[in-house]
Design an enzyme around this catalytic site. Structure first.
Site, mmCIF file in Angstrom:
data_model
loop_
_atom_site.group_PDB
_atom_site.id
_atom_site.type_symbol
_atom_site.label_atom_id
_atom_site.label_comp_id
_atom_site.label_asym_id
_atom_site.label_seq_id
_atom_site.Cartn_x
_atom_site.Cartn_y
_atom_site.Cartn_z
ATOM 1 N N SER A 83 -6.284 4.526 6.233
ATOM 2 C CA SER A 83 -7.398 5.447 5.989
ATOM 3 C C SER A 83 -6.943 6.657 5.174
ATOM 4 O O SER A 83 -6.982 6.640 3.940
ATOM 5 C CB SER A 83 -7.970 5.852 7.343
ATOM 6 N N ARG A 84 -6.487 7.695 5.864
ATOM 7 C CA ARG A 84 -5.941 8.867 5.185
ATOM 8 C C ARG A 84 -4.767 9.378 6.006
ATOM 9 O O ARG A 84 -4.847 9.453 7.243
ATOM 10 C CB ARG A 84 -6.990 9.978 5.062
ATOM 11 N N GLU A 134 0.472 12.605 -0.620
ATOM 12 C CA GLU A 134 0.704 11.589 -1.654
ATOM 13 C C GLU A 134 0.849 12.239 -3.017
ATOM 14 O O GLU A 134 0.147 13.210 -3.291
ATOM 15 C CB GLU A 134 -0.474 10.595 -1.665
ATOM 16 N N HIS A 168 -0.681 3.348 -1.022
ATOM 17 C CA HIS A 168 -2.145 3.512 -1.014
ATOM 18 C C HIS A 168 -2.835 2.409 -1.831
ATOM 19 O O HIS A 168 -3.460 2.677 -2.854
ATOM 20 C CB HIS A 168 -2.524 4.901 -1.538
ATOM 21 N N GLY A 185 -4.802 -0.123 -0.218
ATOM 22 C CA GLY A 185 -5.690 -0.833 0.708
ATOM 23 C C GLY A 185 -6.893 -1.474 0.042
ATOM 24 O O GLY A 185 -7.282 -2.584 0.378
HETATM 25 O O1 LIG Z 1 -8.669 5.347 -0.612
HETATM 26 C C1 LIG Z 1 -9.498 4.966 -1.355
HETATM 27 C C2 LIG Z 1 -10.880 5.325 -1.247
HETATM 28 O O2 LIG Z 1 -11.216 6.251 -0.493
HETATM 29 O O3 LIG Z 1 -11.692 4.697 -1.918
#
Ligand SMILES: O=CC(=O)O
Length: 328
Positions: free
Chosen positions: A242-243, A272, A290, A292
């Site tokens: 997520s974050r 990041e 990052h 995902g």
């Molecule tokens: O991390 C990627 C997004 O928020 O789209």
């Protein structure tokens, strides 16, 4: 807004079909270098643009928003998370903010599941053994991992992505638990066979794997604080797609180094592209840059969403993916 086509400034390179379509529809300024823009470049873009298309690597804060030109009316973010944008200040200045929800749900859930499988099954060490020509053959006791089937997965944040993770994990025989501000509708809960925990603390103490799937907001900053991380069982794994800000990264690194957790799979970080060096070099920690939502299909669909939001706005209607729906 100037007459004719909207002036759209895009801060990063986007997939080629997206850039082509943007060029057809709008008076578009693309960032052909693909280096993240400096603060000065961003400020300049905000002064010139009718619409800004930023990404997670652009911090659109109060100071930058104060420099927005009179024409800037829409920030059409390329991405779902908008924690890098000061949405409230934008609202006060009459600037709409849209994002790209939905199209990256399945890809992000896939990556989450990949980490839920990869860390307990020690894929990092296995890969390295072969790459380094150190594999001496099958062994009854070498590289023994932990079984996933039957284990308890605690999902922190049961929105679109959390639910997509739950569906996958169910198929792998995991028991689904979740903590969310709002409890899911009973029928969804039943279809996922998911157990809701009102108390995050109580859930954490009982889970085998924790998956972070909530957005980063002021309310979720360091939600997994040092105190809460200590509630986890020492045999527990933690996965975050997520974050980074949702976890106290320094506390997590300390615990992983001290062997107080079984392992972690992290796709996101607090600062990041900096990654806490304490997280590196651990066999039971898989770190990803990052990625995902990073499939070409997803990236193009994110671009399509951005275009739909801008085009709808250009046509004088409400963009479908406004972050604060009451903005218009
Ligand atoms: O991390 C990627 C997004 O928020 O789209």
């Amino acid at each position: 807004m100037t007459s004719g086509k909207l002036r759209v400034v895009v801060t990063r390179r986007l997939p080629e079909p997206v850039e082509t379509r943007l060029r057809e529809l709008f008076d578009v300024d693309l960032n052909l270098d693909d280096a993240p823009m400096s603060r000065e470049q961003l400020a300049d873009a905000m002064r010139r643009a009718d619409v800004l298309v930023p990404t997670v690597t652009d911090r659109i804060d109060q100071r930058l928003l104060a420099q927005a030109g009179p024409d800037l009316k829409l920030i059409a973010n390329y991405g779902a998370g908008v924690d890098h944008i000061d949405v409230e200040t934008a609202r006060q200045r009459g600037i709409l903010v849209s994002n790209t929800p939905g199209v990256l749900t399945e890809d992000t859930a896939d990556m989450t599941m990949a980490l839920i499988l990869a860390v307990p099954r020690r894929l990092k060490e296995g890969l390295r053994l072969i790459e380094n020509d150190e594999w001496a053959g099958w062994s009854p006791t070498g590289l023994t991992g932990r079984r996933i089937t039957g284990k308890r997965l605690g999902i922190l944040g049961m929105g679109r992505i959390g639910q997509a993770v739950a569906r996958r994990a169910r198929a792998f025989g995991m028991q689904i638990h979740y903590h969310n501000r709002r409890r899911l509708h009973r029928s969804i809960e039943e279809s996922l066979e998911a157990t809701w925990w009102e108390s995050l603390d109580q859930m954490l103490a009982r889970m085998d794997v924790i998956s972070v799937n909530c957005p980063h907001t002021p309310a979720t900053y360091h939600l997994l604080s040092s105190r809460r991380l200590k509630l986890l069982k020492p045999t527990a794994y933690i996965v975050n797609t997520s974050r980074g800000e949702v976890i106290d990264e320094a506390a997590l690194a300390r615990m992983l180094r001290a062997g107080e957790l079984a392992g972690a799979g992290l796709d996101v970080f607090e600062r990041e592209p900096e990654v806490n060096p304490e997280l590196k070099g651990l066999d039971n920690v898989i770190l990803l840059p990052h990625m995902g939502s990073n499939t070409i299909e997803g990236r193009i669909e994110m671009g399509e969403k951005v275009i739909i939001n801008i085009k709808t706005f250009a046509d004088g209607h409400r963009p479908p993916d406004l972050v604060v729906p009451s903005m218009l």
